[in-house]
Design a protein around this motif. Sequence first.
Motif, PDB file in Angstrom:
ATOM      1  N   GLU A 101       0.818  -1.209   0.000  1.00  0.00           N
ATOM      2  CA  GLU A 101       0.000   0.000   0.000  1.00  0.00           C
ATOM      3  C   GLU A 101       0.857   1.267   0.000  1.00  0.00           C
ATOM      4  O   GLU A 101       0.378   2.341  -0.371  1.00  0.00           O
ATOM      5  N   SER A 102       2.118   1.133   0.416  1.00  0.00           N
ATOM      6  CA  SER A 102       3.002   2.299   0.402  1.00  0.00           C
ATOM      7  C   SER A 102       3.672   2.489  -0.951  1.00  0.00           C
ATOM      8  O   SER A 102       4.302   3.510  -1.205  1.00  0.00           O
ATOM      9  N   ASP A 103       3.577   1.489  -1.825  1.00  0.00           N
ATOM     10  CA  ASP A 103       4.158   1.592  -3.163  1.00  0.00           C
ATOM     11  C   ASP A 103       3.186   2.282  -4.098  1.00  0.00           C
ATOM     12  O   ASP A 103       1.964   2.181  -3.942  1.00  0.00           O
ATOM     13  N   PHE A 104       3.722   2.981  -5.081  1.00  0.00           N
ATOM     14  CA  PHE A 104       2.869   3.574  -6.103  1.00  0.00           C
ATOM     15  C   PHE A 104       3.621   3.563  -7.429  1.00  0.00           C
ATOM     16  O   PHE A 104       4.854   3.527  -7.469  1.00  0.00           O
ATOM     17  N   LYS A 118      -0.238  -1.959 -14.511  1.00  0.00           N
ATOM     18  CA  LYS A 118       0.047  -1.207 -13.289  1.00  0.00           C
ATOM     19  C   LYS A 118       0.127  -2.129 -12.079  1.00  0.00           C
ATOM     20  O   LYS A 118       1.027  -2.019 -11.238  1.00  0.00           O
ATOM     21  N   GLN A 119      -0.832  -3.056 -12.002  1.00  0.00           N
ATOM     22  CA  GLN A 119      -0.846  -3.972 -10.865  1.00  0.00           C
ATOM     23  C   GLN A 119       0.381  -4.874 -10.873  1.00  0.00           C
ATOM     24  O   GLN A 119       0.967  -5.149  -9.816  1.00  0.00           O
ATOM     25  N   GLN A 169       3.364  -2.842  -9.779  1.00  0.00           N
ATOM     26  CA  GLN A 169       3.301  -2.580  -8.336  1.00  0.00           C
ATOM     27  C   GLN A 169       3.618  -3.846  -7.550  1.00  0.00           C
ATOM     28  O   GLN A 169       4.270  -3.788  -6.502  1.00  0.00           O
ATOM     29  N   SER A 229       6.543  -4.274  -4.848  1.00  0.00           N
ATOM     30  CA  SER A 229       6.265  -4.757  -3.491  1.00  0.00           C
ATOM     31  C   SER A 229       7.173  -5.921  -3.140  1.00  0.00           C
ATOM     32  O   SER A 229       7.719  -5.998  -2.032  1.00  0.00           O
TER      33      SER A 229
END
Length: 635
Positions: free
Chosen positions: A171-174, A599-600, A603, A607
């Motif tokens: 959740e902290s990754d973008f 994108k997923q 990410q 992660s």
Amino acid sequence: MLERIREGSQGPVAKVILILVIFSFALAGVGSYINSGSEPNAAEVNGLEIKRSRLERAFETERARMESQYGDMFSQLASDPNYMNSFRQGVLQRLISEQLILDFAQRQGIRVSDQEIKKAIFDIPAFQVDGKFNNDRYLQVLTRNTMTPAQFRESMRQDLTRSAVIAGLAESDFVLSNEAELLQSLQLQTRNLDYVEVPVAKFESQVELSEEEINSYYENHITQYETNDSLDLAYIELKLEDVADDIEVEDSEIESLYQSTSQNYTNPEQRRASHILIDLTDGEESAKAEAEDLLAQIKSGADFAELAKEHSDDTFSGENGGDLNYFGRGAMDPAFEEATFALQEVGEVSDVVKSDFGYHIIKLTNIQAEQVRPLDEVKDEIKAQLQRDKARDIFIEKQQQLADVAFEKPDTLADAAEATGLTVQNTGLQDTNSQQFPFDQNQVVQAAMSNDVLEQGYNSNLIELSSEHSVVVRVNEYQPARTRPLEEVREDVVAALTAEKANSLAEEWVAQQADKWSQGEDINAALAELSLTLESADEVARFGSDLAQPIAAKAFEMARPQADKQSASWTQVDNQTLALIKVNAVNTPENVTVDETTKQRLQSVLSEYNYRGLVASLRNNADIKVYQTSAESAE
């Protein structure tokens, strides 16, 4: 003499000796008792223990998973002690990483509630019957895996805690839009190639071998020419299931057993309920007051489901109006369960109920009455049970008969087979490490290699592989392990050495041609000498190409061609083939539309990268001790 012994045993010296003996046994007993409670550690991480039993459970679980996934391939690897030691060390290192994450979570104040654990347990398919959590199935599965409910809950707590850390990292990754566009562009990129596959066999005629080279290769690879012990076994196999298949069962017997054991075919009553939970975060008095206020609203006509969505601290069920689905006795907190099963009518709402989780308001939404499975549904199950029950006495009788006759007539299995109505089977000559029955049973191989069976030529004793499976063996032929001499394996050595040298010649040739190609020279004449033809492939995709995967992969590793320098290289396709490759053009799509999947995926990669970085950082700053065991080397 007996009188003198009796007199001596009453003397003071004897009494002192007796006291010392009793004292020593007492100390030994106490020491044994104390030591039995201290389980050795496999490792320590920042002072936190990883017990040997935890390592063994993880090792066996991972081994079972690998055997299930890879079958005989893994079984062959598992026969190598060095590989299994490395495998065990890999499992231990994983446990150390997990312990580091748990320690990190503890220091960061990351917690998992009991309610989350219960919800996760309820959602595990292995504990469900017809899509619903079943407490009996839950306990059976844990028993089979030698775990108590408390141990499993703690294991789930650790798993969910680690998942929470990973989720926090994720959740902290973008991902920036231009990053996703670049990745999508690279993935959709295609290349135009010229290539030619070069068989290594084309160079075998150029290979010349000396006797010195052949001898040297044999000596350097001598372990490849070692054999294991080999046996040809005759055996008689007795299985309870085979005996049961021949047992006749009358319909009247099936019906009689069904009637007398109907409780075994009864599904107990289950209830479906919704609840509103107010936990004790703000104190017990505050929680009770809030629950009583909500109960008053419900009695005044407020919608239960809406109140659950808005106020319940059980957010999982709250999203569904508080619904907990069906459950039977033994699945819920005792106080919660007692209150639920005390409700009489569907739609009835309980008073405020206190449990270990807080204060509940419970609404009974349905009752699934106790159900008895009909005879037709369980007939085959009962028949199989009757067959096995009847077969057991016959099995034990045959087992004893097989053991007796095989012992009384030790020079043949024919008499034992005739007496029991069974068949003598033969394995043919096989490696003792074979995974074929009966060589896959250690007890059988050990019995066959014993002095009485191997050296004296007798039948083995009855070998009980399980309570329902026995076997007796004798050795037809034995070939001891040996190193095959060069004369015997010369053809294999020459073939292997020829292939190795031919591959070296092929690598040298393709490297030369790739260099010429890069300089813009024509290599068609060199290809023609080996009867090779250049092929072209346009718009080759990074994934899903019809080309051999190593060729496509190499093409996408190579540089973009320049005006003053061609992009050419080579790669090994497999043990028998190399390939020359020239990239003529790199085609990059324009106006790329980035999809959510890309994108997923990006990410997810970030992660994973960050998680590995966190573990590496924790390892660098941790105090880790790994202890030596019989199956491991000390670190």
